[in-house]
Motif scaffolding. Structure first.
Motif, PDB file in Angstrom:
ATOM      1  N   GLY A 195       0.678  -1.563  -0.098  1.00  0.00           N
ATOM      2  CA  GLY A 195      -0.236   0.212   0.027  1.00  0.00           C
ATOM      3  C   GLY A 195       1.027   1.331  -0.270  1.00  0.00           C
ATOM      4  N   LEU A 196       1.955   0.867   0.677  1.00  0.00           N
ATOM      5  CA  LEU A 196       3.087   2.246   0.845  1.00  0.00           C
ATOM      6  C   LEU A 196       4.018   2.733  -0.483  1.00  0.00           C
ATOM      7  N   SER A 197       3.807   1.616  -0.969  1.00  0.00           N
ATOM      8  CA  SER A 197       4.273   1.830  -2.465  1.00  0.00           C
ATOM      9  C   SER A 197       3.597   2.745  -3.347  1.00  0.00           C
ATOM     10  N   LEU A 198       2.295   1.400  -3.149  1.00  0.00           N
ATOM     11  CA  LEU A 198       1.413   2.913  -4.270  1.00  0.00           C
ATOM     12  C   LEU A 198       1.105   3.973  -4.086  1.00  0.00           C
ATOM     13  N   LEU A 199       0.877   4.459  -2.697  1.00  0.00           N
ATOM     14  CA  LEU A 199       0.770   5.535  -2.211  1.00  0.00           C
ATOM     15  C   LEU A 199       1.973   6.881  -3.191  1.00  0.00           C
ATOM     16  N   THR A 200       3.308   5.853  -2.675  1.00  0.00           N
ATOM     17  CA  THR A 200       4.616   6.440  -3.342  1.00  0.00           C
ATOM     18  C   THR A 200       4.802   6.363  -4.669  1.00  0.00           C
TER      19      THR A 200
END
Length: 566
Positions: A195-200
């Motif tokens: 999820g953090l990768s997508l947000l990044t």
């Protein structure tokens, strides 16, 4: 669809747009210069990962790739141009970032140096995944700001694919640009690193919307429409940073658990299996562990493959180990041979030993194996053409054990084992049974939550550059996701104690007591006595896994539909 874009040779230079010059330059590249530029930006994006964590370089690189994809849509064969540019960008990122794979072939250079060329197959194969998926996505490409949402979602799908296909290789996924233990990294306790990768990816791609290839630049909200993506992600990312900062401001890392001794003799992997070294390795481990005095730590941890033989089935080594332990417990990485199978099976294992039992009190057999390092795909075919596993003790390769689950042993707080490569995989640890937790209903699927994570590794395979730092960063994210402290012992890597926020509380260091006059040349012994930090309450990610990340995907799809396109 590509008729919506300007033709080759035209420029987009809106008055007052400070990004017009770099946009026109990158958008106007074609042929070999465009491919070289893509490779260079991909290679430079590695500056965003540990140990530098210069994350703006990833933003610059991704924005450049968006603009060069804009330029690819103006070529005679736009889809082929997009495929080639994406392939070169990804190969630059993975080729440089995964340089350490080549070092693994040089550990036993006599046996494997001729195969070092295979180290390039991994980054090339992963780059091909990026290129194929982007080649499909370009059919939905638009000139307007909406394209940055499509770009981010496409790269996320490519990254998720390479993190899962054929067992997966999620090394340096986008979330890893954020140093674990910092404010942004705390969102992994909710979204996980995917999820953090997508947000990044959305955050880093958004500035590309400030310039686009629309022929009628004053229509469809004009400059305001171009600003919408970056405003949206600034608000969302700012909120995430603020929440993470608040979480850390309330954080405590009380070391309330038992004291643990982490031990690594630091023998180079290329020397460990030499006949004259084998006994010295064990003797050095015993010297660093020290006899039981009653005052030293009750739990001792040695790294993965600590000694160059199957310790549990080698009495000449096992007896002095248990004698030295006394009333303590040893968590040790060792090979294990199941001789009840025909042919016999080797496992990469983590065992708990004590002087009170003639056999291991608990044993975990590694579930996720490194392709070619620990196991060889198409084992029978590979053996016929002379390809074996790189590790030196089971040439035919290890077999995989069941998925990891908490181990419970008297005298040791329940712990979750992770061996080396397994620390790369979010969600590998068992998911908490939410229904049982809140309703009190008993279920066969429920389990007692572990008190801490034990991660052991052999990082001497990775060479002398930045890979050991990056491996440690991956492991720390598992602590954030689960809210559990972690003890990590990595042979010739970074060993230490990590709290449930991903912060390092103690790092192993060279021994400060004289028990051996001098390490053999090239050895780097490390030791640490440290208490286990307290476990945090179960995190949202440990309960629900990727539910929130899926919700984020739906939100991005809505943005892609509603943002200006033409």
């Amino acid at each position: 669809m590509f008729e919506k874009f300007k033709t080759v040779g035209e420029e987009f230079a809106p008055s007052g747009n400070f990004l017009a010059v770099p946009y026109n330059f990158l958008n106007g590249l074609s042929g070999t210069p465009a491919l070289v530029a893509c490779f260079v930006f991909g290679a430079l994006s590695n500056l965003s990962f540990a140990p530098l964590n210069f994350w703006p370089m990833m933003m610059i690189s991704l924005v450049a790739l968006v603009w060069m994809i804009d330029g690819a849509t103006r070529q005679k064969k736009p889809r082929s141009a997009v495929f080639a540019r994406t392939l070169l960008f990804a190969f630059g990122q993975f080729g440089v970032g995964f340089h350490w794979v080549a070092f693994a072939f040089l550990v036993d250079a006599k046996a494997h140096a001729a195969l070092v060329w295979m180290s390039m197959l991994l980054p090339l194969g992963l780059a091909f995944i990026w290129a194929v998926i982007m080649r499909l996505a370009i059919n939905f490409w638009v000139p307007g700001p909406a394209r940055v949402m499509l770009f981010a979602l496409t790269l996320f799908i490519a990254e998720w694919t390479r993190g899962h296909l054929f067992g997966g290789f999620p090394w340096n996924i986008p979330a890893m640009v954020w140093a674990p233990g910092g404010s942004v990294s705390q969102t992994a306790s909710v979204f996980g690193v995917w999820g953090l990768s997508l947000l990044t990816l959305v955050f880093f791609s958004a500035p590309a919307a400030l310039c686009d290839g629309r022929t009628q630049v004053g229509t469809k909200m004009g400059s305001v429409g171009r600003s919408v993506p970056i405003i949206l992600v600034a608000v969302i990312f700012g909120s995430a940073w603020g929440w993470g900062s608040h979480r850390l401001s309330d954080a405590t890392s009380q070391s309330v658990g038992p004291e643990v001794r982490l031990v690594d003799v630091g023998v180079p992997q290329s020397e460990k299996f030499k006949p004259e070294i084998r006994k010295l390795v064990l003797r050095r481990y015993l010297q660093l562990t020290q006899p039981d005095t009653g005052d030293n730590p009750r739990i001792v941890i040695w790294p993965e493959g600590a000694v160059p033989y199957a310790l549990l089935q080698y009495p000449d080594a096992l007896d002095p180990v248990t004698e030295t332990l006394g009333a303590r417990r040893l968590i040790v990485g060792t090979s294990f041979v199941d001789r009840t199978q025909r042919p016999e099976r080797w496992y990469n294992s983590m065992a708990v030993l004590s002087a009170e039992s003639p056999v291991a009190e608990a044993i975990y057999k590694k579930h996720r194996l490194v392709p070619f390092g620990e196991m060889v795909p198409f084992r029978k075919l590979a053996s016929r053409i002379g390809i074996g596993a790189l590790q030196q003790i089971a040439e035919a390769g290890f077999h995989a054990g069941p998925p990891p689950a908490p181990l419970s042993v008297e005298g040791v707080p329940d712990f979750q084992p992770l061996i080396c490569y397994e620390a790369l995989f979010p969600g590998l640890l068992p998911k908490r049974n939410v229904e049982t937790e809140f309703s009190g209903v008993e279920s066969d699927m429920a389990f007692e939550r572990a008190d801490w994570i034990v991660n052991i590794s052999i990082d001497s395979w990775f060479g002398p550059l930045w890979a050991p730092y990056q491996h440690f960063e991956h492991a720390k994210y598992r602590a954030i996701e689960e809210g559990l402290p972690m003890a990590r012992v990595a042979s010739r890597g970074i060993s230490g104690m990590v709290d449930g926020y991903g912060r390092v509380t103690d790092l192993a260091h060279a021994p400060d007591f004289e028990i051996y006059p001098e390490d053999p040349k090239g050895w780097k012994s490390r030791i640490l006595d440290s208490h286990i930090p307290n476990a945090l309450p179960p995190t949202m990610y440990s309960k629900y896994r990727d539910v929130f990340a899926i919700g984020m995907i739906l939100l991005i799809l809505i943005c892609w539909i509603t943002l200006p396109r033409d």
